[in-house]
Design a protein around this motif. Structure first.
Motif, PDB file in Angstrom:
ATOM      1  N   ALA A 478      31.653  63.778  29.112  1.00 47.40           N
ATOM      2  CA  ALA A 478      31.238  65.212  27.422  1.00 47.40           C
ATOM      3  C   ALA A 478      31.547  66.431  28.145  1.00 47.40           C
ATOM      4  O   ALA A 478      31.317  67.068  27.228  1.00 47.40           O
ATOM      5  CB  ALA A 478      29.675  64.407  27.332  1.00 47.40           C
ATOM      6  N   SER A 479      31.304  67.046  29.128  1.00 52.24           N
ATOM      7  CA  SER A 479      31.438  68.380  28.982  1.00 52.24           C
ATOM      8  C   SER A 479      32.559  68.938  29.282  1.00 52.24           C
ATOM      9  O   SER A 479      33.296  70.059  29.481  1.00 52.24           O
ATOM     10  CB  SER A 479      29.886  68.889  29.868  1.00 52.24           C
ATOM     11  OG  SER A 479      30.390  68.262  31.453  1.00 52.24           O
ATOM     12  N   VAL A 485      40.240  70.031  25.096  1.00 60.00           N
ATOM     13  CA  VAL A 485      40.316  68.526  24.660  1.00 60.00           C
ATOM     14  C   VAL A 485      39.687  68.251  24.860  1.00 60.00           C
ATOM     15  O   VAL A 485      39.011  68.084  26.530  1.00 60.00           O
ATOM     16  CB  VAL A 485      41.475  68.126  24.656  1.00 60.00           C
ATOM     17  CG1 VAL A 485      41.725  66.338  24.122  1.00 60.00           C
ATOM     18  CG2 VAL A 485      42.940  68.876  23.307  1.00 60.00           C
ATOM     19  N   PRO A 486      39.011  67.800  24.341  1.00 61.45           N
ATOM     20  CA  PRO A 486      37.044  66.666  24.826  1.00 61.45           C
ATOM     21  C   PRO A 486      37.712  65.892  25.614  1.00 61.45           C
ATOM     22  O   PRO A 486      38.490  65.242  25.623  1.00 61.45           O
ATOM     23  CB  PRO A 486      36.023  66.517  23.980  1.00 61.45           C
ATOM     24  CG  PRO A 486      36.798  67.598  23.184  1.00 61.45           C
ATOM     25  CD  PRO A 486      38.020  68.015  22.844  1.00 61.45           C
ATOM     26  N   TYR A 487      37.021  65.546  26.993  1.00 61.35           N
ATOM     27  CA  TYR A 487      37.822  64.489  27.945  1.00 61.35           C
ATOM     28  C   TYR A 487      38.198  62.759  28.136  1.00 61.35           C
ATOM     29  O   TYR A 487      38.013  62.215  28.037  1.00 61.35           O
ATOM     30  CB  TYR A 487      36.946  64.905  29.100  1.00 61.35           C
ATOM     31  CG  TYR A 487      37.736  64.010  30.500  1.00 61.35           C
ATOM     32  CD1 TYR A 487      38.998  64.588  31.101  1.00 61.35           C
ATOM     33  CD2 TYR A 487      37.096  63.223  31.436  1.00 61.35           C
ATOM     34  CE1 TYR A 487      39.606  64.210  32.057  1.00 61.35           C
ATOM     35  CE2 TYR A 487      37.855  62.711  32.801  1.00 61.35           C
ATOM     36  CZ  TYR A 487      39.283  63.107  32.988  1.00 61.35           C
ATOM     37  OH  TYR A 487      39.597  62.317  33.769  1.00 61.35           O
ATOM     38  N   LEU A 488      36.748  62.960  27.004  1.00 59.21           N
ATOM     39  CA  LEU A 488      36.052  61.624  26.073  1.00 59.21           C
ATOM     40  C   LEU A 488      36.570  61.109  24.579  1.00 59.21           C
ATOM     41  O   LEU A 488      35.689  60.087  24.067  1.00 59.21           O
ATOM     42  CB  LEU A 488      34.825  61.469  26.219  1.00 59.21           C
ATOM     43  CG  LEU A 488      33.829  61.161  27.747  1.00 59.21           C
ATOM     44  CD1 LEU A 488      32.135  60.647  27.279  1.00 59.21           C
ATOM     45  CD2 LEU A 488      34.858  60.225  28.079  1.00 59.21           C
ATOM     46  N   ALA A 492      34.237  60.687  22.011  1.00 57.61           N
ATOM     47  CA  ALA A 492      32.734  61.876  22.044  1.00 57.61           C
ATOM     48  C   ALA A 492      34.223  62.703  22.104  1.00 57.61           C
ATOM     49  O   ALA A 492      34.732  63.161  23.203  1.00 57.61           O
ATOM     50  CB  ALA A 492      32.221  61.444  23.324  1.00 57.61           C
ATOM     51  N   PRO A 493      34.326  64.394  20.446  1.00 62.51           N
ATOM     52  CA  PRO A 493      34.073  63.599  19.094  1.00 62.51           C
ATOM     53  C   PRO A 493      34.367  62.461  18.484  1.00 62.51           C
ATOM     54  O   PRO A 493      35.367  61.790  18.990  1.00 62.51           O
ATOM     55  CB  PRO A 493      33.893  64.340  18.530  1.00 62.51           C
ATOM     56  CG  PRO A 493      34.110  65.864  19.536  1.00 62.51           C
ATOM     57  CD  PRO A 493      34.688  64.960  21.037  1.00 62.51           C
ATOM     58  N   LEU A 494      33.702  61.297  18.356  1.00 61.48           N
ATOM     59  CA  LEU A 494      34.109  59.671  17.783  1.00 61.48           C
ATOM     60  C   LEU A 494      35.738  59.881  16.594  1.00 61.48           C
ATOM     61  O   LEU A 494      35.142  60.909  15.748  1.00 61.48           O
ATOM     62  CB  LEU A 494      33.479  59.246  16.859  1.00 61.48           C
ATOM     63  CG  LEU A 494      34.189  57.664  16.360  1.00 61.48           C
ATOM     64  CD1 LEU A 494      33.697  56.664  17.252  1.00 61.48           C
ATOM     65  CD2 LEU A 494      32.454  56.734  15.855  1.00 61.48           C
ATOM     66  N   ARG A 495      36.968  60.038  16.714  1.00 65.32           N
ATOM     67  CA  ARG A 495      37.480  59.968  15.939  1.00 65.32           C
ATOM     68  C   ARG A 495      38.348  58.498  15.675  1.00 65.32           C
ATOM     69  O   ARG A 495      38.847  57.555  15.958  1.00 65.32           O
ATOM     70  CB  ARG A 495      38.876  60.481  16.219  1.00 65.32           C
ATOM     71  CG  ARG A 495      38.334  62.300  16.509  1.00 65.32           C
ATOM     72  CD  ARG A 495      39.414  63.147  16.878  1.00 65.32           C
ATOM     73  NE  ARG A 495      39.006  64.772  17.469  1.00 65.32           N
ATOM     74  CZ  ARG A 495      38.941  65.491  15.830  1.00 65.32           C
ATOM     75  NH1 ARG A 495      39.473  65.462  15.241  1.00 65.32           N
ATOM     76  NH2 ARG A 495      38.854  66.503  16.423  1.00 65.32           N
TER      77      ARG A 495
END
Length: 533
Positions: A478-479, A485-488, A492-495
């Motif tokens: 998550a970090s 671009v967030p790795y998850l 997460a964040p939910l799209r």
């Protein structure tokens, strides 16, 4: 702005200022004064300087000639044998200058008319470039060009006659193709760019070339679809490439390690591929491609855990088939990560959670074993990793034989010698099969590393250790960010719209929008006329 990596910021503070365009175009390390000189009007003086620059280089050829016959203008042709096409040298340069040039060659005049006559009328090579100093000349010669110098001229002509030996377009070696195109990237930079141009006949496909490495001067290409990609992403990748200061770039892996966000993470934050169709699909999504000369692996930026678990073939099959295959793929990765640690926790700490008949069977198999379950698991996992690495290094048929026969013989012998239990052999086999389901080596190797971490946590804390370890891994994921671009993503964040291309792969007509986390400038990729009842 996109978040800078810690490694990038640290290097930026300590390193010299980023080289500009002019510095990148001045390729060679200036160890002597000769290479920094401009061309002289004397042909002999130019020859001496070139011989000084390329001293002890016996593969450099110096070809003297008289343009227009015996009394014509003296000229010098310089090239590296093995980097040029000798047929082009003979037919399009030497023959043109010696036989097809006018016999009555006019004297060279200070206004340079004959220099431009040679450039525009006598040479039949497609790409001709004017150069003015020996730094540019040395770079062009070492890049497969031939250098033509005329008596009385303070300029030279770099003629593109590249013709070195290279591997042709073949099927990718590390990415099996079931359905889809079977051509793969090669070690030739220009061949790789052409493979992408064949798939995307769009003038908005842009290519920026840099020469990285103080001594290797490796050609590195940055490709993107203008009007689709986020300009901030292009600027971020371009800035990190320009900030690279190293003596040589021998593979795209060098670039990957120098520009990634989190250098200590086991998870790859940049995706690599040998398949041009996958690279073209990434460009259409709004991602950036980095091609490196002398390597068949392209870098796809940014990358997420979700994208690392996808295969191009997921879009070549119908949506239901792709959904089932992806589900098995994610299930296999989960098994490869937690199955050995789950076995250790159940046997050592929570046997009451196992059905009675299975508990009796496992207990009977472990009777007389000299090692606890954690040592038993570590022995088998290390042996498995040794067999896997040995199978990769050996020739194809022999490596496959070693993997299969070695696993069978060692597993059976270990059980008969009461070193490990038969249940542990089954667990390790299922773990190996689950690891092979991952479509990329970058994703599989991270799971292989973290599997040992979870096994140690399970040996000390049981099921609580597994839960704690998984929470730590999830917190690390998550970090992570890949170029902002967030790795998850998209979890997460939910799209919700992006979930149509995650574990579940929706039908084509439902995937109208490009991934929102890439911030594409042109968000729609399927027109409104495409409708399904």
């Amino acid at each position: 702005m996109l978040r800078k990596s810690w490694f990038y910021l640290r290097r930026k503070k300590k390193a010299r200022p980023s080289p500009g365009k002019d510095q990148l175009a001045s390729p060679l390390v200036d160890e002597g004064k000769a290479i920094a000189l401009p061309f002289q009007r004397s042909l002999e003086a130019n020859l001496k300087i070139l011989q000084e620059i390329f001293s002890d280089c016996q593969d450099v050829v110096y070809r003297r000639m008289k343009i227009g016959g015996t009394g014509g203008l003296a000229a010098l042709l310089v090239y590296v044998d093995g980097l040029v096409d000798n047929e082009i040298i003979d037919t399009q340069i030497v023959k043109s200058l010696l036989l097809e040039a006018p016999q009555a060659t006019p004297a060279f005049t200070p206004d340079g008319k004959f220099f431009y006559q040679v450039r525009d009328s006598l040479l039949t090579v497609a790409n001709v470039r004017e150069i003015a100093n020996f730094r540019e000349a040395a770079f062009c010669i070492l890049s497969g060009f031939a250098l033509l110098i005329l008596e009385g001229s303070n300029k030279g002509l770099a003629l593109e006659v590249c013709g070195w030996e290279h591997r042709g377009v073949e099927e990718p070696q590390n990415e099996a193709v079931i359905r889809g195109p079977r051509d793969g990237f090669s070690e030739s930079f220009r061949t790789n760019t052409a493979l992408l141009r064949r798939r995307l006949r769009d003038p908005q496909l842009k290519l920026k070339t840099y020469f990285l490495g103080r001594r290797s001067q490796t050609a590195v290409g940055l490709l993107y679809l203008k009007g689709v990609v986020d300009p901030e992403l292009v600027a971020e990748v371009e800035g990190r490439l320009k900030n690279i200061d190293i003596d040589g770039i021998l593979d795209s892996g060098f670039i990957e390690q120098l520009i990634e966000d989190c250098w200590y993470s086991p998870f790859a934050q940049i995706q690599s591929t040998e398949r041009p169709d996958e690279a073209a699909a990434a460009l259409l999504e709004g991602r950036v491609i980095v091609l490196t000369d002398n390597t068949p692996f392209a870098l796809l930026i940014p990358a997420t855990f979700n994208s690392l678990m996808h295969s191009p073939e997921d879009f070549y099959h119908r949506w239901l088939i792709s959904f089932l295959i992806r589900s098995l793929r994610f299930l296999g990765t989960v098994l490869a990560l937690i199955l050995p640690s789950l076995y250790i926790a159940m046997v050592s700490f929570s046997p009451e959670m196992i059905p009675t008949s299975l508990t009796i069977s496992i207990g009977a198999g472990r009777e007389g074993l000299p090692f606890p379950s954690i040592v038993e698991a570590l022995i088998m996992e290390v042996v498995l990793e040794l067999l896997r690495e040995a199978g990769i290094r050996l020739p194809g048929p022999l490596g496959q034989t070693l993997g299969v026969v070695g696993a069978l013989i060692l597993g059976q012998a270990a059980v008969q010698a009461n070193i490990v239990s038969s249940a542990m052999v089954i667990v390790v086999a299922l773990t190996a099969i689950g690891g092979f389901v991952a479509p990329r080596f970058d994703a599989a190797i991270a799971l292989r590393i973290l599997r040992f971490f979870l096994m140690v946590m399970a040996a000390f804390l049981g099921l609580y250790g597994i839960i704690l370890g998984l929470m730590l891994i999830l917190a690390h994921l998550a970090s992570l960010k890949s170029f902002g671009v967030p790795y998850l993503q998209p979890w997460a964040p939910l799209r919700v719209p992006d979930l149509k291309d995650s574990v579940y792969r929706a039908a084509f007509f439902k995937q109208r929008w490009r991934p929102f986390y890439l911030k594409p400038r042109e968000v729609k990729r399927i027109g409104d006329r495409v409708k399904k009842n």
